[in-house]
Design an enzyme around this catalytic site. Structure first.
Site, PDB file in Angstrom:
ATOM      1  N   HIS A   1      51.297 -14.960  13.106  1.00  0.00           N
ATOM      2  CA  HIS A   1      50.043 -15.193  13.827  1.00  0.00           C
ATOM      3  C   HIS A   1      49.135 -13.969  13.761  1.00  0.00           C
ATOM      4  O   HIS A   1      47.952 -14.075  13.424  1.00  0.00           O
ATOM      5  CB  HIS A   1      50.378 -15.532  15.286  1.00  0.00           C
ATOM      6  CG  HIS A   1      49.203 -15.744  16.170  1.00  0.00           C
ATOM      7  ND1 HIS A   1      48.700 -16.994  16.471  1.00  0.00           N
ATOM      8  CD2 HIS A   1      48.406 -14.866  16.850  1.00  0.00           C
ATOM      9  CE1 HIS A   1      47.663 -16.878  17.284  1.00  0.00           C
ATOM     10  NE2 HIS A   1      47.466 -15.583  17.533  1.00  0.00           N
ATOM     11  N   GLU A   2      49.702 -12.801  14.066  1.00  0.00           N
ATOM     12  CA  GLU A   2      48.870 -11.591  14.098  1.00  0.00           C
ATOM     13  C   GLU A   2      48.421 -11.165  12.706  1.00  0.00           C
ATOM     14  O   GLU A   2      47.294 -10.684  12.537  1.00  0.00           O
ATOM     15  CB  GLU A   2      49.627 -10.462  14.797  1.00  0.00           C
ATOM     16  CG  GLU A   2      50.007 -10.744  16.242  1.00  0.00           C
ATOM     17  CD  GLU A   2      48.829 -11.113  17.133  1.00  0.00           C
ATOM     18  OE1 GLU A   2      47.681 -10.779  16.802  1.00  0.00           O
ATOM     19  OE2 GLU A   2      49.070 -11.747  18.178  1.00  0.00           O
TER      20      GLU A   2
ATOM     21  N   HIS B   1      45.371 -12.993  11.863  1.00  0.00           N
ATOM     22  CA  HIS B   1      44.158 -12.319  12.353  1.00  0.00           C
ATOM     23  C   HIS B   1      43.783 -11.163  11.432  1.00  0.00           C
ATOM     24  O   HIS B   1      42.599 -10.983  11.104  1.00  0.00           O
ATOM     25  CB  HIS B   1      44.395 -11.777  13.764  1.00  0.00           C
ATOM     26  CG  HIS B   1      44.413 -12.807  14.837  1.00  0.00           C
ATOM     27  ND1 HIS B   1      43.474 -13.800  14.966  1.00  0.00           N
ATOM     28  CD2 HIS B   1      45.278 -12.981  15.881  1.00  0.00           C
ATOM     29  CE1 HIS B   1      43.736 -14.542  16.024  1.00  0.00           C
ATOM     30  NE2 HIS B   1      44.838 -14.079  16.596  1.00  0.00           N
TER      31      HIS B   1
END
Length: 290
Positions: free
Chosen positions: A207-208, A211
């Site tokens: 997820h990170e 980003h």
């Protein structure tokens, strides 16, 4: 699914100057929750929520950079990874095998995107202050300035035990030029594979890193256009938690993308990036990290 964007990007910026972000933004940036609570599904504690104005300005810059680059988007890219393990005595210790498992999860989850992650270095630092790092703090800056390696195309991963036990946070590609030493991803050490359920499969890193590659949350902007600036992710009013199959929070085509890595579902529920997200990551790489 989302219709193709037909409004000029300058008009989008003007729209967002007038319309507040309905999912995240400054008003919700303080929603930090304990890892072991039922409400801990906001993986980055609101830290990677992007306000509507910021998103629109970033998109303007992104599109302008793409327009100036005649080269096609990359087909395949190997990303060097520098892994920084922060501990407080025995707390936070993770093995080389744990790190290899996390890199394996990244390569599995990003398979088909054109990105591969290659572990280049591992270092370990015993520092109680850094172990309890706060986002946007002098401690974070000191930690990253002391350990960061490589350029815009190198992924720096830091494991620690952030205050309030948030799961992690990341910088965005468009932030690199202003703060290159701050670039990277911070993870709670017990989100790696084998950590604390239901966030124990290494998906927080996926997820990170999403980003870090330029993706926004699937619930960016709620049910309002342009959402996350990706045409093939259905609109979603708010972040998902658990694995709520059939969830549909917006009066628009498509069920909520609860299986998308950029939502807040439990690790076992997260299985995919969309084709549009893959294209966006490649374009963001071309614009900011290549």
């Amino acid at each position: 699914m989302r219709p193709a964007h037909v409004v000029a990007i300058s008009a989008l910026a003007l729209t967002f100057l007038a319309v507040p972000n309905s999912a995240g933004g400054a008003a919700e940036d303080g929603c930090v929750t304990p890892l072991n609570s039922a409400a801990a599904r906001n993986r980055d504690g609101g830290l990677n929520d992007v306000g509507g104005v910021e998103a629109a300005v970033a998109e303007l810059d992104f599109r302008a950079r793409l327009a100036l680059s005649p080269t096609p988007r990359p087909v395949a890219t190997t990303v060097p990874v520098h892994f920084h393990v922060i501990t407080d005595g025995p707390d936070g210790r993770i093995s080389d095998a744990d790190i290899d498992k996390q890199i394996g999860v990244l390569n599995k989850d990003f398979a088909g995107t054109g990105f591969k992650f290659d572990l280049m270095s591992v270092d370990r630092t015993d520092d109680a202050d850094w172990f309890g790092v706060k986002p946007d703090s002098s401690t974070e800056l000191a930690m990253k300035q002391g350990l960061h390696r490589g350029d815009a195309g190198a992924l720096n991963l830091y494991t620690a035990k952030p205050e309030s036990r948030i799961l992690g946070w990341a910088t965005f590609p468009w932030e690199y030029s202003a703060k290159p030493r701050k670039d990277g991803v911070v993870l709670a050490y017990n989100t790696l594979p084998g950590g604390q359920a239901p966030f124990d499969l290494g998906k927080t890193a996926t997820h990170e890193v999403g980003h870090w590659m330029g993706l926004l949350h699937t619930f960016q902007g709620g049910c309002k256009a342009p959402g996350d600036y990706v045409d093939d992710t259905p609109y979603e009013r708010s972040a998902a938690s658990g694995c709520p199959k059939g969830r549909d929070t917006c009066d628009k085509p498509g069920l909520d993308p609860i299986h998308n890595y950029m939502d807040y579902s439990d690790d076992a529920c997260l299985t995919r990036f969309s084709d549009g997200q893959i294209d966006r990551m490649k374009d963001q790489w071309k614009a900011y990290r290549a």
